[in-house]
Motif scaffolding. Structure first.
Motif, PDB file in Angstrom:
ATOM      1  N   ASP A 188     -60.472 -12.669 -73.678  1.00 41.21           N
ATOM      2  CA  ASP A 188     -61.513 -12.305 -72.951  1.00 41.21           C
ATOM      3  C   ASP A 188     -62.509 -13.212 -72.704  1.00 41.21           C
ATOM      4  N   ASN A 198     -65.042 -15.883 -71.185  1.00 42.35           N
ATOM      5  CA  ASN A 198     -65.305 -16.216 -69.768  1.00 42.35           C
ATOM      6  C   ASN A 198     -65.397 -17.836 -69.658  1.00 42.35           C
ATOM      7  N   GLN A 229     -60.046 -17.162 -56.516  1.00 40.04           N
ATOM      8  CA  GLN A 229     -59.033 -16.282 -57.685  1.00 40.04           C
ATOM      9  C   GLN A 229     -59.562 -16.729 -58.932  1.00 40.04           C
ATOM     10  N   LEU A 264     -63.076 -15.308 -59.325  1.00 43.80           N
ATOM     11  CA  LEU A 264     -62.802 -13.753 -59.277  1.00 43.80           C
ATOM     12  C   LEU A 264     -62.160 -13.362 -60.777  1.00 43.80           C
ATOM     13  N   ASN A 265     -61.382 -14.330 -61.271  1.00 43.27           N
ATOM     14  CA  ASN A 265     -60.849 -13.983 -62.703  1.00 43.27           C
ATOM     15  C   ASN A 265     -60.977 -14.916 -63.530  1.00 43.27           C
ATOM     16  N   THR A 284     -61.588 -14.824 -66.972  1.00 39.11           N
ATOM     17  CA  THR A 284     -60.814 -14.859 -68.139  1.00 39.11           C
ATOM     18  C   THR A 284     -59.397 -15.189 -68.236  1.00 39.11           C
ATOM     19  N   SER A 303     -57.577 -12.086 -67.165  1.00 42.70           N
ATOM     20  CA  SER A 303     -57.606 -11.609 -65.657  1.00 42.70           C
ATOM     21  C   SER A 303     -56.732 -12.522 -64.834  1.00 42.70           C
ATOM     22  N   ILE A 304     -57.030 -13.785 -65.363  1.00 44.13           N
ATOM     23  CA  ILE A 304     -56.227 -14.869 -64.314  1.00 44.13           C
ATOM     24  C   ILE A 304     -54.680 -14.788 -64.637  1.00 44.13           C
ATOM     25  N   TYR A 359     -53.267 -11.992 -62.666  1.00 40.89           N
ATOM     26  CA  TYR A 359     -53.230 -12.504 -61.283  1.00 40.89           C
ATOM     27  C   TYR A 359     -51.958 -13.522 -61.144  1.00 40.89           C
TER      28      TYR A 359
END
Length: 76
Positions: A22, A24, A54, A57-58, A60, A63-64, A67
């Motif tokens: 999590d 950043n 991307q 936009l992602n 962490t 999140s990536i 994706y």
């Protein structure tokens, strides 16, 4: 698991070993040169081309990774 591979790439490229799923990228000190190296590692190690937008936009690992998984066939 893709997230484990992504985390290892981030740890290596950001020269840290305390990155969680999590955290950043930008808060960890990430910048464009490191991002470009991570993109290259994603292609080389995971077989996934991740566009720069991307990455923004992602920001962490979680999140990536999601994706990258959404792209389909990747080699962890």
């Amino acid at each position: 698991m893709i997230a484990d591979s992504v985390r290892l790439i981030w740890c290596r490229e950001l020269q840290r070993d305390d990155i969680s799923v999590d955290d950043n990228f930008f808060a960890l000190g990430g910048q464009s040169v490191i991002m470009a190296r991570i993109q290259g590692a994603f292609v080389e190690e995971l077989g996934a081309e991740v566009p720069m937008d991307q990455m923004f936009l992602n920001p962490t690992v979680a999140s990536i990774s999601a994706y990258i998984e959404s792209l389909g066939a990747v080699t962890p």
